[in-house]
Design an enzyme around this catalytic site. Sequence first.
Site, short mmCIF file in Angstrom:
data_model
loop_
_atom_site.label_atom_id
_atom_site.label_comp_id
_atom_site.label_asym_id
_atom_site.label_seq_id
_atom_site.Cartn_x
_atom_site.Cartn_y
_atom_site.Cartn_z
N HIS A 10 14.88 38.64 33.26
CA HIS A 10 14.54 37.97 34.51
C HIS A 10 15.73 37.15 35.04
CE1 HIS A 10 10.95 36.60 37.10
NE2 HIS A 10 12.06 36.46 37.78
N ARG A 69 8.40 42.21 40.17
CA ARG A 69 7.50 41.52 39.25
C ARG A 69 6.95 42.54 38.26
NH1 ARG A 69 9.53 37.42 40.24
NH2 ARG A 69 8.63 35.46 40.99
#
Length: 313
Positions: free
Chosen positions: A276, A228
């Site tokens: 991502h 993250r």
Amino acid sequence: MTDRTLRILFAARDDKWDEYRPYLTRALSETGLEADLSRDHPAEEVDYIVHAPNGGLSDFSGFPRLRAVLSLWAGVEDIVGNDTLEVPLTRMVDPGLTEGMVEYVTGHVLRHHLGMDAQIHGLDGEWTGAAPPLARDRKVTILGLGALGAACADALSRLNFDVAGWSRSPKDLDGIATHHGEDGLAAALGHGEITVLLLPLTRATEGIVDAGRLALMPKGAVLLNPGRGGLVDEAALLDALGTGQIAHATLDTFRTEPLPKDHPFWTHPRVTVTPHIASATRAPSASRAIVDNIARAERGQALENVVDRSAGY
Ligand code: NDP
């Protein structure tokens, strides 16, 4: 086991409904669960919610029969602190998601280990260069040894990489030098010529890779962050790239996503941005995992992969 048809509410984006509906329906029928899967059950009838944070549902009050919320995502930082959620929350552990992450991490570790960029960008007619070291002589650290981190550590170890890992609780993993807790972090960071972040984003891990932690890595280390964005202090990383403390950062996750067009990561010569895409939940295997978990609950067994709300993951 309830004697009425279960009502399962699917609360994720429209395109996910089209993708998941056939697989969830098939898994429900194979499991023998009598269930009605819909996007718009009346709240008072809903037994289970299949959820993604970007699906628009964030108020879980007003679901009197609700027994569990099953997240389609592995990362639950957007829902874990939701005060309206009073039933168990499960996070996604999906063999397809794990397989994808193993492929991403292995591929990007091999890129840096083998120094592939030199050949890909071209040698300009210079017949130079040395063979790369063997994997057994390359030290890799994985921060986070959960479903994804442990699988990546295992895959890299099978390729003979010298792998260390770090987690909150002690672990015993074949072929991996495991460290845990605050005390183990410095040893884990000091090991990794290539360090991979597969920690969840929680109060304890927010900004964990800061200037001090970057300085503990070997000079010229490579950082991979498919975990993250919030794990990393971006300004400290840019500084460390500037001094050469960090030779390269391959980043899949960012504090702001999509990464803003003017962000320095886009044009930095020693940063690789991937949008991502490290891995995604795969509808066929994820649907099976969700339905198996509902079936467990209906048999009176404990749900799997329940989020520890106080730990935040
Ligand atoms: P898990 O919950 O299975 O594992 C988390 C790991 O991190 C565990 O080993 C845990 O320790 C460790 N950990 C958590 N907090 C701490 C802490 N404070 N100190 C030390 N170790 C800690 O998660 P997954 O492996 O399934 O997923 C990891 C993350 O990957 C997700 O949270 C998500 O953010 C990210 N992800 C990214 C994707 C992408 O495409 N980029 C796709 C999917 C996930 P312990 O084992 O002791 O509990």
